[in-house]
Scaffold this active site. Structure first.
Site, PDB file in Angstrom:
ATOM      1  N   ASP A 170       0.835  -1.205   0.000  1.00 52.47           N
ATOM      2  CA  ASP A 170       0.000   0.000   0.000  1.00 52.47           C
ATOM      3  C   ASP A 170       0.872   1.259   0.000  1.00 52.47           C
ATOM      4  O   ASP A 170       0.542   2.261  -0.636  1.00 52.47           O
ATOM      5  CB  ASP A 170      -0.912   0.007   1.241  1.00 52.47           C
ATOM      6  CG  ASP A 170      -1.797  -1.224   1.294  1.00 52.47           C
ATOM      7  OD1 ASP A 170      -2.297  -1.631   0.234  1.00 52.47           O
ATOM      8  OD2 ASP A 170      -1.964  -1.796   2.393  1.00 52.47           O
ATOM      9  N   HIS A 197      -5.247  -3.480   5.677  1.00 54.75           N
ATOM     10  CA  HIS A 197      -4.919  -3.791   4.278  1.00 54.75           C
ATOM     11  C   HIS A 197      -6.128  -4.355   3.548  1.00 54.75           C
ATOM     12  O   HIS A 197      -6.171  -5.546   3.234  1.00 54.75           O
ATOM     13  CB  HIS A 197      -3.723  -4.763   4.215  1.00 54.75           C
ATOM     14  CG  HIS A 197      -3.408  -5.176   2.801  1.00 54.75           C
ATOM     15  ND1 HIS A 197      -2.903  -4.300   1.858  1.00 54.75           N
ATOM     16  CD2 HIS A 197      -3.552  -6.356   2.156  1.00 54.75           C
ATOM     17  CE1 HIS A 197      -2.757  -4.913   0.711  1.00 54.75           C
ATOM     18  NE2 HIS A 197      -3.151  -6.177   0.854  1.00 54.75           N
TER      19      HIS A 197
HETATM   20  P1  NAD Z   1      -0.155 -18.471  -5.021  1.00 49.58           P
HETATM   21  O1  NAD Z   1      -1.332 -19.351  -5.094  1.00 49.58           O
HETATM   22  O2  NAD Z   1       0.576 -18.164  -6.278  1.00 49.58           O
HETATM   23  O3  NAD Z   1       0.907 -19.038  -3.990  1.00 49.58           O
HETATM   24  C1  NAD Z   1       0.538 -19.462  -2.705  1.00 49.58           C
HETATM   25  C2  NAD Z   1       1.446 -20.600  -2.320  1.00 49.58           C
HETATM   26  O4  NAD Z   1       1.091 -21.004  -1.003  1.00 49.58           O
HETATM   27  C3  NAD Z   1       1.317 -21.841  -3.232  1.00 49.58           C
HETATM   28  O5  NAD Z   1       2.581 -22.201  -3.737  1.00 49.58           O
HETATM   29  C4  NAD Z   1       0.767 -22.899  -2.306  1.00 49.58           C
HETATM   30  O6  NAD Z   1       1.233 -24.215  -2.590  1.00 49.58           O
HETATM   31  C5  NAD Z   1       1.273 -22.404  -0.959  1.00 49.58           C
HETATM   32  N1  NAD Z   1       0.584 -22.979   0.184  1.00 49.58           N
HETATM   33  C6  NAD Z   1      -0.729 -23.270   0.327  1.00 49.58           C
HETATM   34  N2  NAD Z   1      -0.947 -23.835   1.534  1.00 49.58           N
HETATM   35  C7  NAD Z   1       0.255 -23.881   2.154  1.00 49.58           C
HETATM   36  C8  NAD Z   1       0.684 -24.338   3.425  1.00 49.58           C
HETATM   37  N3  NAD Z   1      -0.166 -24.878   4.304  1.00 49.58           N
HETATM   38  N4  NAD Z   1       1.994 -24.236   3.722  1.00 49.58           N
HETATM   39  C9  NAD Z   1       2.872 -23.697   2.849  1.00 49.58           C
HETATM   40  N5  NAD Z   1       2.527 -23.263   1.632  1.00 49.58           N
HETATM   41  C10 NAD Z   1       1.227 -23.331   1.301  1.00 49.58           C
HETATM   42  O7  NAD Z   1      -0.647 -17.092  -4.328  1.00 49.58           O
HETATM   43  P2  NAD Z   1       0.140 -15.688  -4.258  1.00 49.58           P
HETATM   44  O8  NAD Z   1      -0.241 -14.854  -5.424  1.00 49.58           O
HETATM   45  O9  NAD Z   1       1.575 -15.961  -3.984  1.00 49.58           O
HETATM   46  O10 NAD Z   1      -0.562 -15.027  -2.963  1.00 49.58           O
HETATM   47  C11 NAD Z   1      -0.373 -15.578  -1.697  1.00 49.58           C
HETATM   48  C12 NAD Z   1      -1.164 -14.795  -0.664  1.00 49.58           C
HETATM   49  O11 NAD Z   1      -0.655 -13.451  -0.522  1.00 49.58           O
HETATM   50  C13 NAD Z   1      -2.642 -14.627  -0.994  1.00 49.58           C
HETATM   51  O12 NAD Z   1      -3.408 -14.823   0.164  1.00 49.58           O
HETATM   52  C14 NAD Z   1      -2.748 -13.179  -1.458  1.00 49.58           C
HETATM   53  O13 NAD Z   1      -4.020 -12.642  -1.279  1.00 49.58           O
HETATM   54  C15 NAD Z   1      -1.739 -12.534  -0.534  1.00 49.58           C
HETATM   55  N6  NAD Z   1      -1.257 -11.211  -0.951  1.00 49.58           N
HETATM   56  C16 NAD Z   1      -1.039 -10.286   0.019  1.00 49.58           C
HETATM   57  C17 NAD Z   1      -0.556  -9.041  -0.304  1.00 49.58           C
HETATM   58  C18 NAD Z   1      -0.303  -8.020   0.766  1.00 49.58           C
HETATM   59  O14 NAD Z   1      -0.157  -6.838   0.439  1.00 49.58           O
HETATM   60  N7  NAD Z   1      -0.213  -8.394   2.019  1.00 49.58           N
HETATM   61  C19 NAD Z   1      -0.290  -8.722  -1.638  1.00 49.58           C
HETATM   62  C20 NAD Z   1      -0.512  -9.695  -2.607  1.00 49.58           C
HETATM   63  C21 NAD Z   1      -1.015 -10.960  -2.263  1.00 49.58           C
HETATM   64  C1  LMR Z   2      -2.959  -6.461  -3.017  1.00 45.38           C
HETATM   65  O1  LMR Z   2      -3.190  -5.447  -2.381  1.00 45.38           O
HETATM   66  O2  LMR Z   2      -2.547  -6.450  -4.207  1.00 45.38           O
HETATM   67  C2  LMR Z   2      -3.127  -7.797  -2.357  1.00 45.38           C
HETATM   68  O3  LMR Z   2      -3.743  -7.675  -1.117  1.00 45.38           O
HETATM   69  C3  LMR Z   2      -3.782  -8.821  -3.216  1.00 45.38           C
HETATM   70  C4  LMR Z   2      -5.219  -8.541  -3.507  1.00 45.38           C
HETATM   71  O4  LMR Z   2      -6.038  -9.440  -3.274  1.00 45.38           O
HETATM   72  O5  LMR Z   2      -5.543  -7.457  -3.982  1.00 45.38           O
END
Ligand code: NAD
Ligand code: LMR
Length: 337
Positions: A170, A197
């Site tokens: 953010d 967030h």
């Molecule tokens: P993704 O599906 O590409 O990757 C997630 C990974 O987690 C996969 O490789 C999966 O196998 C693994 N996983 C699932 N269960 C698991 C467990 N019990 N132990 C270990 N690994 C496990 O998803 P992504 O695009 O990498 O996003 C991951 C998360 O981050 C989502 O929840 C998304 O919303 C979040 N996110 C947060 C922010 C933020 O600003 N905080 C930004 C973007 C995404």
């Molecule tokens: C973001 O802000 O990009 C992440 O929290 C992923 C989402 O779900 O938007």
């Protein structure tokens, strides 16, 4: 470019072979869209002496790949049944494990799947690495951080100085989007972003950014900018069209926050960044977690800053954010109970 930005903030002495404090960092969810590039950036950070990559799928492959990069620091990958090994000795643990959004979903729609994933990982951490600093990326952050706190509390290992919700994306977006409107350099455009967030809980304090001076009085431009910062995640989800949400910008943001923490753990002073932590700022309103500027130190959270002076428009944003944030936090705590 990413690496240069991540590394630029590290003082020269960090590259010396004589004294730098180096750290074992674990990434849980290292095989995913965020996990892979985040692991790559962490491998390039000289403050990381050992990188432990864990996922229920694919972590050994990612580790083998990254381990060939000619930066110091070892990399080990662990399959699904080796979580305990992955966590052993980790001082910093970053968690991007869990499912991402698809178009039409809110972050809260991820709760049913991700709450259990994060809870189980937190339970393992409380047993194997109870003193680690834990950085939560998995959504919905407003709920997953309270879940982890509750699990640690139950296990008797909760130290509020060591648990962080990563809201850096953010902050990165606010810099980028304001700079685009104001015609400034995003690297030198700083906007504190507070609250939580997701949507209305993301509160950019543009009145505290000197680059926003000419924009705050222009209501239409100001409203559009605030909306873009609050809903920037939706832009990426829409553009990816079912293939997930932000991964590369999030990996950058996660590596940036991890680098700030690693520098502070090593003793560097004056590192102040927004992060979602257990906070007294709105405890009277029944809100125990809040993101604001936090000074980081050798033990994690050193000092939680007040919001400072905010504008009437920001007061309104805060008013809209608090009930939603409260609901998200309570949902997480109820789940963990
Ligand atoms: P993704 O599906 O590409 O990757 C997630 C990974 O987690 C996969 O490789 C999966 O196998 C693994 N996983 C699932 N269960 C698991 C467990 N019990 N132990 C270990 N690994 C496990 O998803 P992504 O695009 O990498 O996003 C991951 C998360 O981050 C989502 O929840 C998304 O919303 C979040 N996110 C947060 C922010 C933020 O600003 N905080 C930004 C973007 C995404
Ligand atoms: C973001 O802000 O990009 C992440 O929290 C992923 C989402 O779900 O938007």
């Amino acid at each position: 470019m990413l690496a240069r930005t991540t590394l630029r903030a590290i003082p020269r002495r960090a590259f010396s072979t004589s004294a730098p404090r180096q750290t074992k960092v674990a990434v849980l969810g290292a095989g995913g869209g965020i996990g892979q590039p985040l692991s790559l950036l962490l491998k390039m950070n000289p403050l990381v002496s050992s990188l432990s990559l864990y996922d229920i799928r694919g972590a050994p492959g990612v580790a083998a790949d990254i381990s060939h990069i000619d930066f110091p620091g070892e990399v080990n990958g662990y399959p699904a049944d080796k979580l305990e090994d992955a966590l052993t000795g980790a001082e910093v643990i970053v968690i991007p494990a869990g499912v991402p959004r698809k178009p039409g979903m809110t972050r809260d729609d991820l709760f049913n799947t991700n709450a259990g994933i994060v809870r189980d990982l937190a339970q393992a951490i409380s047993k194997t690495a109870p003193k680690a600093h834990v950085l939560i990326i998995s959504n919905p952050v407003n709920s997953t951080v309270p879940i982890v706190a509750s699990v640690f509390e139950k296990a008797g290992t909760f130290d509020p100085k060591r648990l962080f919700g990563v809201t850096t994306l953010d902050v990165v977006r606010a810099s980028r989007f304001l700079a685009t409107v104001a015609g400034t350099n995003p690297q030198e455009t700083h906007v504190p972003v507070v609250g939580g967030h997701s949507g209305v809980t993301i509160i950019p304090l543009l009145s505290q950014a000197k680059e926003a001076k000419g924009i705050i009085g222009d209501k239409e431009t100001y409203d559009k900018l605030v909306y873009r910062i609050q809903y920037g995640g939706d832009e990426v989800v829409k553009a990816k069209d079912g293939a997930g949400s932000a991964t590369l910008s999030m990996a950058f943001a996660g590596a940036k926050f991890a680098n700030s923490l690693l520098r502070a753990l090593k003793g560097e002073k004056g590192i102040v960044v927004p992060t979602f932590v257990k906070s007294p700022l709105f405890a009277k309103e029944g809100i125990d977690f809040f993101s604001s500027n936090v000074e980081l130190g050798p033990n994690g959270v050193e000092k939680i800053h007040e919001l400072g002076q905010i504008s009437p428009a920001e007061e309104e944003l805060l008013k809209a954010a608090l009930p939603e944030l409260k609901k998200n936090i309570e949902k997480g705590i109820k789940f963990a109970a």
